[in-house]
Design an enzyme around this catalytic site. Structure first.
Site, PDB file in Angstrom:
ATOM      1  CG  ASP A  67      -0.408  -0.517   2.565  1.00  0.00           C
ATOM      2  OD1 ASP A  67       1.004  -0.457   2.556  1.00  0.00           O
ATOM      3  OD2 ASP A  67      -0.887  -0.617   3.323  1.00  0.00           O
ATOM      4  CG  ASN A 136      -8.968  -1.250  11.800  1.00  0.00           C
ATOM      5  OD1 ASN A 136      -7.911  -1.864  11.301  1.00  0.00           O
ATOM      6  ND2 ASN A 136      -9.420  -0.313  11.180  1.00  0.00           N
ATOM      7  CG  HIS A 138      -5.755  -2.279   8.743  1.00  0.00           C
ATOM      8  ND1 HIS A 138      -5.761  -0.640   9.111  1.00  0.00           N
ATOM      9  CD2 HIS A 138      -4.477  -2.100   8.729  1.00  0.00           C
ATOM     10  CE1 HIS A 138      -4.722  -0.367   9.503  1.00  0.00           C
ATOM     11  NE2 HIS A 138      -3.831  -1.177   9.184  1.00  0.00           N
ATOM     12  CD  GLU A 143      -8.591   0.862   7.471  1.00  0.00           C
ATOM     13  OE1 GLU A 143      -8.814   0.254   8.161  1.00  0.00           O
ATOM     14  OE2 GLU A 143      -8.025   2.180   7.641  1.00  0.00           O
TER      15      GLU A 143
HETATM   16  C1  GLP Z   1      -0.290   0.349   8.725  1.00  0.00           C
HETATM   17  C2  GLP Z   1       0.060  -0.532   7.288  1.00  0.00           C
HETATM   18  C3  GLP Z   1      -0.367  -1.877   7.714  1.00  0.00           C
HETATM   19  C4  GLP Z   1       0.101  -2.254   8.771  1.00  0.00           C
HETATM   20  C5  GLP Z   1      -0.369  -1.541  10.018  1.00  0.00           C
HETATM   21  C6  GLP Z   1       0.082  -2.133  11.406  1.00  0.00           C
HETATM   22  O1  GLP Z   1      -1.571   0.650   8.589  1.00  0.00           O
HETATM   23  N1  GLP Z   1      -0.821   0.029   6.016  1.00  0.00           N
HETATM   24  O2  GLP Z   1      -0.012  -2.559   6.488  1.00  0.00           O
HETATM   25  O3  GLP Z   1      -0.007  -3.606   9.088  1.00  0.00           O
HETATM   26  O4  GLP Z   1      -0.076  -0.077   9.869  1.00  0.00           O
HETATM   27  O5  GLP Z   1       1.074  -1.219  11.770  1.00  0.00           O
HETATM   28  P1  GLP Z   1       1.930  -1.582  13.110  1.00  0.00           P
HETATM   29  O6  GLP Z   1       2.647  -2.749  12.677  1.00  0.00           O
HETATM   30  O7  GLP Z   1       2.979  -0.208  13.192  1.00  0.00           O
HETATM   31  O8  GLP Z   1       1.060  -2.057  14.170  1.00  0.00           O
END
Ligand code: GLP
Length: 241
Positions: A67, A136, A138, A143
């Protein structure tokens, strides 16, 4: 679904790096699907270390990232293309021409999504997709919704995501409100999926995603149906199971 329990973040990172390293050794020109966020940083650090020791060669590896924020480019230190260079690509012998991230500055949504799907198709699909888990549920930026999106699309970030990600920005208003993300369908077609999750703050969502009903309200829950899904989580993240 396979669950690997790790003692802590570093152990989780080494376990995930071991799986990725085996993939690269067995298929030097493999396609890696890559993720951002704080969870995979330790995995990248470990892979860099093994590269420096001469154990892994990334020269033929091809990558597609999950992404990118709409509106940010590689000049912004919060863009995911910047993240990937800074945390991984600049430290290994990968050919940057073989790396792909959705283009956040292409505001032609239709064209960008079609281009990115063609990139994934053109590579023959993803051999191993690395994932983190949003608070959440995702995956990528898919989402909670009423359906599982199939392919690359533009998404409005959920408030929970804006709240979770604002720690990386100077102020909340700076967090982009939209992103391009691979679809859940693209992720499910990866031949292997490896997710890294760490910390007590993720314990509830790990339980909901992998021991609750499969629902688009918790996008990661669909991974329960993947034929080769490995959850690598530390004890704190698994503490509610
Ligand atoms: C972002 C990314 C996700 C990732 C998520 C969790 O929103 N788009 O791909 O999994 O963060 O991040 P973290 O690993 O910092 O908790």
């Amino acid at each position: 679904m396979k669950i690997l329990s790790a003692r802590d973040y570093d152990h989780m990172s080494r376990q995930a790096a071991n799986i990725i390293s085996a993939q690269v050794i067995l298929k030097p020109n493999c396609v890696l699907g890559l993720a951002t966020g704080s969870s995979p940083i330790g995995t990248y650090r470990q892979l860099i270390d093994w590269y420096r020791k001469g154990d892994i060669d990334f020269s033929q590896v091809r990558t597609v990232n999950l992404d990118e924020y709409v509106g940010l480019d590689e000049g912004s230190d919060q863009s995911y293309i910047y993240f990937m260079r800074h945390n991984f690509f600049d430290h290994i012998n990968i050919d940057l021409a073989n790396t792909n991230v959705p283009c956040g500055t292409n505001l032609d949504e239709k064209a960008e999504c079609a281009r990115y799907d063609a990139v994934i198709r053109g590579m023959g699909g993803i051999d191993l997709q690395l994932l983190g888990l949003g608070p959440n549920g995702h995956i990528g930026f898919n989402e909670p919704d009423d359906y599982f999106p199939k392919s690359t699309h533009k998404v409005a970030l959920a408030d929970a995501t804006i709240q979770a990600n604002k720690r990386f920005f100077e102020k909340e208003e700076d967090v982009p409100r939209f992103a391009y993300t691979m679809g859940v369908g693209d992720i499910m077609q990866a031949r292997r999926v490896v997710m890294v999750v760490s910390g007590a703050g993720k314990a509830d969502i790990v339980k909901r995603a992998f021991f609750g009903p499969i629902t688009p309200q918790v996008p990661a829950s669909i991974l329960q149906l993947h034929r080769d899904f490995v959850l690598v989580a530390d004890e704190a993240a698994l503490s509610k199971l």
